[in-house]
Every structure is written in structure tokens, then in C-alpha cells.
Design an enzyme around this catalytic site. Structure first.
Site, PDB file in Angstrom:
ATOM      1  N   ASP A   1       0.853  -1.196   0.000  1.00  0.00           N
ATOM      2  CA  ASP A   1       0.000   0.000   0.000  1.00  0.00           C
ATOM      3  C   ASP A   1       0.894   1.254   0.000  1.00  0.00           C
ATOM      4  O   ASP A   1       2.107   1.156   0.290  1.00  0.00           O
ATOM      5  CB  ASP A   1      -0.888  -0.054   1.248  1.00  0.00           C
ATOM      6  CG  ASP A   1      -2.126   0.824   1.121  1.00  0.00           C
ATOM      7  OD1 ASP A   1      -2.420   1.277   0.000  1.00  0.00           O
ATOM      8  OD2 ASP A   1      -2.811   1.052   2.144  1.00  0.00           O
TER       9      ASP A   1
ATOM     10  N   GLY B   1      -9.604   7.271   6.560  1.00  0.00           N
ATOM     11  CA  GLY B   1     -10.137   7.314   7.923  1.00  0.00           C
ATOM     12  C   GLY B   1     -11.638   7.574   7.886  1.00  0.00           C
ATOM     13  O   GLY B   1     -12.286   7.404   6.850  1.00  0.00           O
TER      14      GLY B   1
ATOM     15  N   GLY C   1      -9.804   5.163   0.804  1.00  0.00           N
ATOM     16  CA  GLY C   1     -10.738   5.695   1.793  1.00  0.00           C
ATOM     17  C   GLY C   1     -12.088   5.027   1.738  1.00  0.00           C
ATOM     18  O   GLY C   1     -13.136   5.673   1.828  1.00  0.00           O
TER      19      GLY C   1
ATOM     20  N   THR D   1      -9.438   1.422   7.908  1.00  0.00           N
ATOM     21  CA  THR D   1      -9.896   1.873   9.232  1.00  0.00           C
ATOM     22  C   THR D   1     -11.000   0.995   9.815  1.00  0.00           C
ATOM     23  O   THR D   1     -10.974   0.645  10.995  1.00  0.00           O
ATOM     24  CB  THR D   1     -10.399   3.328   9.137  1.00  0.00           C
ATOM     25  OG1 THR D   1      -9.374   4.108   8.525  1.00  0.00           O
ATOM     26  CG2 THR D   1     -10.716   3.904  10.505  1.00  0.00           C
TER      27      THR D   1
HETATM   28  P1  13P Z   1      -9.762   3.803   4.970  1.00  0.00           P
HETATM   29  O1  13P Z   1      -8.880   3.619   6.168  1.00  0.00           O
HETATM   30  O2  13P Z   1     -10.514   5.077   4.981  1.00  0.00           O
HETATM   31  O3  13P Z   1     -10.620   2.609   4.739  1.00  0.00           O
HETATM   32  O4  13P Z   1      -8.785   3.917   3.702  1.00  0.00           O
HETATM   33  C1  13P Z   1      -7.915   2.847   3.442  1.00  0.00           C
HETATM   34  C2  13P Z   1      -7.008   3.154   2.307  1.00  0.00           C
HETATM   35  O5  13P Z   1      -7.278   3.957   1.454  1.00  0.00           O
HETATM   36  C3  13P Z   1      -5.754   2.373   2.276  1.00  0.00           C
HETATM   37  O6  13P Z   1      -4.895   2.789   1.273  1.00  0.00           O
END
Ligand code: 13P
Length: 279
Positions: free
Chosen positions: A81, A181, A209, A233
Site C-alpha cells: 500500500d 479514515g 478511503g 480503518t
Molecule cells: P480507509 O482507512 O478510509 O478505509 O482507507 C484505506 C485506504 O485507502 C488504504 O490505502
């Protein structure tokens, strides 16, 4: 089987579905994600961030992912990532990751383009897929990606076309109003911008996200070119909340806590896989 994401994302894009990219931090989170994929009969991307290198080394991550993936019938992509360090990306490729994300979104367009192009050359020579990002997401609450003062910069459709032509990237992460987040207010997802990007690119796009993004908006995004969606998240929040409730009720052996945590991860991942199937 471990594979890069190219064929899974191309198929998903053509079918107007998305493949989930779920972050993991240890054996329990990995196993919960793979169990969900097996139950939902879907390919899956398991995503490890350099932030979690203090939990496991790349060699350990590769070993447990390859061994676990062999036990399941679904295709599994082992993805790095958000990574802004080219050196760390090369380490992940050497360790056997099948996919990487170079995040040069904080750099100028020219620098991001040059670095992403270089990463693509090395990665493609090793049969590793590459995601890159143009534009940048704002920070929500409790995010483990980016930093608290990240500001939203929407992706420009014209710049995106030039970026893809010059780098040869396999999938592009776009900024259209989702946040890393939890959302602080009502999400304002700009599917008009996404539509314009998709009309220019006609290739798999990536939505970061995923946590807390309203289901109808997620589906609208998938119908407009999003073929990979990242969730971090909510995997952590859901699992921590349920672990807390378990510990308040009883005083279990650690092995029982671990087993339950696999189940919590599986539950939250299965929910997202159902939405990403876009039916
Ligand atoms: P969230 O934590 O908002 O789910 O986003 C995860 C993300 O984009 C990892 O690259």
C-alpha cells in the site's frame, strides 16, 4: 494462488464490479480476509503498508501470505500500500510482493511522473503490477494513512491521461472526495469528476478511503470505472470494538481472542465484498 492484480482488475472493470483491497497487519487479519474471499468466491487484494513493518518484515509477510493463499481457491494479490520510498518498493518486489503502489502524490507532477515511470519499468520486468496516485485525499479521523493535515486535491482528468501515457501505470488512484479514515461530516463524493476521468482513461481506477463511504456512492463509483477499493480503518475499528466487548464479558485465553479476531475481520470484509459485487 498469488498473482498480480492486472487480470482481476481488468475483469472487474469490464463487469462493473470492484475488487476489495484490504489492509492487514498480522496473521489474524490476513486469515480473516482470505476466509471472507473464499466464502464470497471472489479474488482479493491483501494490502500491507510499510507502517506495519514493525509488526512483520516483508519476508515474513510474503511467507505467510503465500502459504495461506495456497489453502484457498481464490486468486490473491499481495500488494504494497501507499509507499513514497522507491527503495522500500524495490525491497517489497525482491521479497515477492506481486503488486506495489508508488505514492508520489506529494511531489510535483513531473517528479511523480518520472519516479512512477521508473518503478513501472522495474516492477513490470518482475511481473509486478503498479498503482500510482494523482491528486490527494484529505485526512478523516483515525486514519492510518497520510497525515492529519493532508488536504484534498481533486484529480485532473487531463493530467491523469498524460500521467498514464507517460508512466505505463496499471491502475490509477484518484481523489474525488473520499477521505482516509472516518468522515468528519457528510461525504461529498464527486462522481462527475470520476466520470470525466473514466472517459479519458478507460482503465481500472482505484478508490482509497473505502471505510464509511455510503453504499450507493460506492456503487456509483464502481459503475464509473472504480475497480479496486481500499479499506483499512473499519477493519481495525470493528475488530477492536468487538474484542473489547469480548474481553468485558469473559477472560478468554489469547488463542481464543485470536480466533475471534479472525471472525470479526471476516465479517467486516464480507460486508464490503457484498457491496463491491455491485448487484
Ligand atoms: P480507509 O482507512 O478510509 O478505509 O482507507 C484505506 C485506504 O485507502 C488504504 O490505502
Amino acid at each position: 494462488m498469488l498473482t498480480n492484480f492486472n487480470s482481476m482488475l481488468k475483469t472487474a472493470y469490464a463487469q462493473k464490479k470492484a475488487i476489495g483491497s484490504f489492509n492487514f497487519y498480522n496473521y489474524e487479519t490476513l486469515k480473516g480476509i482470505l476466509q471472507a474471499a473464499e466464502q464470497m468466491n471472489t479474488p482479493v487484494i491483501v494490502s500491507f503498508g510499510k507502517k506495519y513493518l514493525s509488526n512483520m518484515s516483508f519476508a515474513e509477510v510474503k511467507a505467510i501470505t503465500a502459504a495461506s493463499a495456497d489453502l484457498y481457491k481464490t486468486d490473491v494479490c499481495l500488494h504494497l500500500d501507499h509507499c513514497d520510498s522507491m527503495d522500500i518498493i524495490y525491497q517489497a518486489i525482491r521479497a515477492g510482493f506481486t503488486s506495489v503502489m508508488y505514492d508520489g502524490s506529494a511531489l510535483s507532477f513531473e517528479e511523480n511522473t518520472a519516479n512512477t515511470g521508473r518503478i513501472c519499468e522495474v516492477a513490470h520486468a518482475n511481473n509486478v503490477s503498479v498503482e500510482a496516485e494523482l491528486g490527494s485525499l484529505a485526512a478523516g479521523e483515525a486514519s492510518h494513512e497520510g497525515s492529519a493535515d493532508d488536504k484534498e486535491v481533486y484529480t485532473s482528468p487531463d493530467a491523469a491521461r498524460e500521467f498514464v501515457d507517460r508512466t505505463g501505470v496499471d491502475a490509477l488512484a484518484v481523489s474525488i472526495g473520499t477521505v482516509h479514515g472516518l468522515y468528519k461530516g457528510t461525504p461529498n463524493i464527486r462522481t462527475d469528476i470520476l466520470q470525466a476521468i473514466n472517459e479519458k482513461l478507460h482503465m481500472p481506477l482505484v478508490l482509497h478511503g473505502g471505510s464509511g463511504t455510503p453504499e450507493e456512492k460506492v456503487k456509483e463509483c464502481i459503475s464509473n470505472g472504480i475497480a479496486k477499493i481500499n479499506v483499512n480503518t473499519e477493519i481495525s475499528d470493528y475488530t477492536v470494538q468487538h474484542t473489547r466487548a469480548l474481553l468485558e464479558k469473559e477472560n478468554p485465553h489469547l488463542s481464543v481472542v485470536a480466533l475471534n479476531q479472525m471472525r470479526y475481520v471476516e465479517e467486516v470484509v464480507r460486508k464490503y465484498m457484498g457491496i463491491f459485487a455491485n448487484q
